[in-house]
Design a protein around this motif. Sequence first.
Motif, PDB file in Angstrom:
ATOM      1  N   ILE A  43       0.864  -1.172   0.000  1.00 50.94           N
ATOM      2  CA  ILE A  43       0.000   0.000   0.000  1.00 50.94           C
ATOM      3  C   ILE A  43       0.899   1.219   0.000  1.00 50.94           C
ATOM      4  O   ILE A  43       1.735   1.388   0.876  1.00 50.94           O
ATOM      5  CB  ILE A  43      -0.962  -0.023   1.202  1.00 50.94           C
ATOM      6  N   THR A  44       0.742   2.041  -1.028  1.00 49.23           N
ATOM      7  CA  THR A  44       1.644   3.173  -1.219  1.00 49.23           C
ATOM      8  C   THR A  44       1.017   4.507  -0.841  1.00 49.23           C
ATOM      9  O   THR A  44       1.726   5.486  -0.639  1.00 49.23           O
ATOM     10  CB  THR A  44       2.118   3.241  -2.680  1.00 49.23           C
ATOM     11  N   ARG A  45      -0.325   4.537  -0.777  1.00 49.94           N
ATOM     12  CA  ARG A  45      -0.994   5.804  -0.435  1.00 49.94           C
ATOM     13  C   ARG A  45      -2.385   5.477   0.093  1.00 49.94           C
ATOM     14  O   ARG A  45      -3.064   4.612  -0.431  1.00 49.94           O
ATOM     15  CB  ARG A  45      -1.105   6.687  -1.679  1.00 49.94           C
ATOM     16  N   TRP A  46      -2.783   6.175   1.142  1.00 47.74           N
ATOM     17  CA  TRP A  46      -4.165   6.062   1.600  1.00 47.74           C
ATOM     18  C   TRP A  46      -4.640   7.408   2.069  1.00 47.74           C
ATOM     19  O   TRP A  46      -3.951   8.119   2.783  1.00 47.74           O
ATOM     20  CB  TRP A  46      -4.333   4.965   2.649  1.00 47.74           C
ATOM     21  N   GLU A  47      -5.794   7.792   1.580  1.00 50.24           N
ATOM     22  CA  GLU A  47      -6.443   9.050   1.908  1.00 50.24           C
ATOM     23  C   GLU A  47      -7.939   8.763   2.030  1.00 50.24           C
ATOM     24  O   GLU A  47      -8.381   7.662   1.707  1.00 50.24           O
ATOM     25  CB  GLU A  47      -6.210  10.074   0.799  1.00 50.24           C
ATOM     26  N   GLU A  48      -8.712   9.749   2.447  1.00 53.72           N
ATOM     27  CA  GLU A  48     -10.150   9.532   2.571  1.00 53.72           C
ATOM     28  C   GLU A  48     -10.795   9.206   1.228  1.00 53.72           C
ATOM     29  O   GLU A  48     -11.751   8.443   1.173  1.00 53.72           O
ATOM     30  CB  GLU A  48     -10.814  10.760   3.185  1.00 53.72           C
ATOM     31  N   GLU A  49     -10.291   9.766   0.158  1.00 54.38           N
ATOM     32  CA  GLU A  49     -10.924   9.578  -1.149  1.00 54.38           C
ATOM     33  C   GLU A  49     -10.279   8.509  -2.019  1.00 54.38           C
ATOM     34  O   GLU A  49     -10.799   8.218  -3.099  1.00 54.38           O
ATOM     35  CB  GLU A  49     -10.975  10.905  -1.914  1.00 54.38           C
ATOM     36  N   SER A  50      -9.166   7.936  -1.619  1.00 55.45           N
ATOM     37  CA  SER A  50      -8.568   6.867  -2.432  1.00 55.45           C
ATOM     38  C   SER A  50      -7.494   6.116  -1.649  1.00 55.45           C
ATOM     39  O   SER A  50      -6.890   6.655  -0.732  1.00 55.45           O
ATOM     40  CB  SER A  50      -7.966   7.427  -3.722  1.00 55.45           C
ATOM     41  N   VAL A  51      -7.318   4.864  -2.055  1.00 55.72           N
ATOM     42  CA  VAL A  51      -6.254   4.023  -1.513  1.00 55.72           C
ATOM     43  C   VAL A  51      -5.548   3.417  -2.718  1.00 55.72           C
ATOM     44  O   VAL A  51      -6.186   2.980  -3.673  1.00 55.72           O
ATOM     45  CB  VAL A  51      -6.810   2.914  -0.589  1.00 55.72           C
ATOM     46  N   GLU A  52      -4.213   3.406  -2.692  1.00 48.02           N
ATOM     47  CA  GLU A  52      -3.412   2.926  -3.817  1.00 48.02           C
ATOM     48  C   GLU A  52      -2.408   1.878  -3.346  1.00 48.02           C
ATOM     49  O   GLU A  52      -1.883   1.975  -2.239  1.00 48.02           O
ATOM     50  CB  GLU A  52      -2.662   4.100  -4.440  1.00 48.02           C
ATOM     51  N   ALA A  53      -2.158   0.889  -4.214  1.00 48.65           N
ATOM     52  CA  ALA A  53      -1.161  -0.142  -3.900  1.00 48.65           C
ATOM     53  C   ALA A  53      -0.551  -0.666  -5.190  1.00 48.65           C
ATOM     54  O   ALA A  53      -1.134  -0.539  -6.270  1.00 48.65           O
ATOM     55  CB  ALA A  53      -1.793  -1.292  -3.122  1.00 48.65           C
ATOM     56  N   THR A  54       0.621  -1.260  -5.041  1.00 45.86           N
ATOM     57  CA  THR A  54       1.289  -1.909  -6.169  1.00 45.86           C
ATOM     58  C   THR A  54       1.391  -3.403  -5.898  1.00 45.86           C
ATOM     59  O   THR A  54       1.335  -3.846  -4.755  1.00 45.86           O
ATOM     60  CB  THR A  54       2.704  -1.341  -6.390  1.00 45.86           C
ATOM     61  N   MET A  55       1.551  -4.165  -6.996  1.00 46.78           N
ATOM     62  CA  MET A  55       1.723  -5.610  -6.893  1.00 46.78           C
ATOM     63  C   MET A  55       2.580  -6.072  -8.069  1.00 46.78           C
ATOM     64  O   MET A  55       2.321  -5.688  -9.211  1.00 46.78           O
ATOM     65  CB  MET A  55       0.363  -6.309  -6.940  1.00 46.78           C
ATOM     66  N   PRO A  56       3.599  -6.893  -7.808  1.00 48.70           N
ATOM     67  CA  PRO A  56       4.423  -7.398  -8.909  1.00 48.70           C
ATOM     68  C   PRO A  56       3.673  -8.455  -9.714  1.00 48.70           C
ATOM     69  O   PRO A  56       2.858  -9.202  -9.174  1.00 48.70           O
ATOM     70  CB  PRO A  56       5.629  -8.010  -8.196  1.00 48.70           C
ATOM     71  N   VAL A  57       3.967  -8.517 -11.004  1.00 47.62           N
ATOM     72  CA  VAL A  57       3.409  -9.583 -11.839  1.00 47.62           C
ATOM     73  C   VAL A  57       4.148 -10.884 -11.540  1.00 47.62           C
ATOM     74  O   VAL A  57       3.530 -11.944 -11.400  1.00 47.62           O
ATOM     75  CB  VAL A  57       3.501  -9.207 -13.335  1.00 47.62           C
ATOM     76  N   ALA A  58       5.465 -10.802 -11.390  1.00 49.27           N
ATOM     77  CA  ALA A  58       6.267 -11.989 -11.088  1.00 49.27           C
ATOM     78  C   ALA A  58       5.765 -12.629  -9.800  1.00 49.27           C
ATOM     79  O   ALA A  58       5.554 -11.950  -8.803  1.00 49.27           O
ATOM     80  CB  ALA A  58       7.744 -11.618 -10.949  1.00 49.27           C
ATOM     81  N   ASN A  72      -5.484 -10.128  -9.537  1.00 50.54           N
ATOM     82  CA  ASN A  72      -6.188  -8.850  -9.661  1.00 50.54           C
ATOM     83  C   ASN A  72      -7.292  -8.751  -8.616  1.00 50.54           C
ATOM     84  O   ASN A  72      -7.498  -7.702  -8.009  1.00 50.54           O
ATOM     85  CB  ASN A  72      -6.810  -8.695 -11.051  1.00 50.54           C
ATOM     86  N   ALA A  73      -8.002  -9.845  -8.401  1.00 50.45           N
ATOM     87  CA  ALA A  73      -9.093  -9.851  -7.425  1.00 50.45           C
ATOM     88  C   ALA A  73      -8.558  -9.625  -6.008  1.00 50.45           C
ATOM     89  O   ALA A  73      -9.167  -8.891  -5.219  1.00 50.45           O
ATOM     90  CB  ALA A  73      -9.872 -11.157  -7.513  1.00 50.45           C
ATOM     91  N   VAL A  74      -7.425 -10.252  -5.681  1.00 48.64           N
ATOM     92  CA  VAL A  74      -6.830 -10.059  -4.355  1.00 48.64           C
ATOM     93  C   VAL A  74      -6.416  -8.600  -4.180  1.00 48.64           C
ATOM     94  O   VAL A  74      -6.678  -7.987  -3.132  1.00 48.64           O
ATOM     95  CB  VAL A  74      -5.630 -11.005  -4.146  1.00 48.64           C
ATOM     96  N   LEU A  75      -5.784  -8.019  -5.175  1.00 49.63           N
ATOM     97  CA  LEU A  75      -5.387  -6.611  -5.104  1.00 49.63           C
ATOM     98  C   LEU A  75      -6.619  -5.726  -4.931  1.00 49.63           C
ATOM     99  O   LEU A  75      -6.648  -4.838  -4.071  1.00 49.63           O
ATOM    100  CB  LEU A  75      -4.598  -6.215  -6.357  1.00 49.63           C
TER     101      LEU A  75
END
Length: 154
Positions: A43-58, A72-75
């Motif tokens: 999880i790289t960012r969390w705010e009241e209006e959005s939450v962002e995260a990254t996930m490797p394909v590997a 994708n569903a887990v993310l």
Amino acid sequence: MERSTQSRPHQESSSLARDGAAAGLPPLAFPDEQLIDRMGIHITRWEEESVEATMPVAGNRQPFGLLHGGANAVLAETLGSVAASLYAGPTRLAVGLELSCTHHRAVTEGTVTGVATPVHRGRTTATYEIIVRDEAGRRSCTARLTCVLRDRPA
């Protein structure tokens, strides 16, 4: 992957601490050895209006070398659940009720980034749209998660 026996804040990114703390939101902490650790979700960012995260394909590919739809569903469920939990506040729980994912394009390498934004935030439910993009910024998945908001048990 690093493992320890204590709960720790998920702070792989300097933007994580900056965004959440600046917005007055609680720090994010998860028990060790959870699915997000196994999937490499950060999880790289969390705010009241959005939450962002990254996930490797590997490590998250299906047998034909493509990013697994289940990954994708887990993310998506992770992002929507965190967003709904932040909205619910400390006295209530957010529990996933329904998840749907549409997979638009294959991703075979690199990292994907997901962003959850609210569609509806009510008294008993919260619904989020989660958009997953590849490193070129192309939409690879659109998901929608609805969570039930319940009072925490005593």
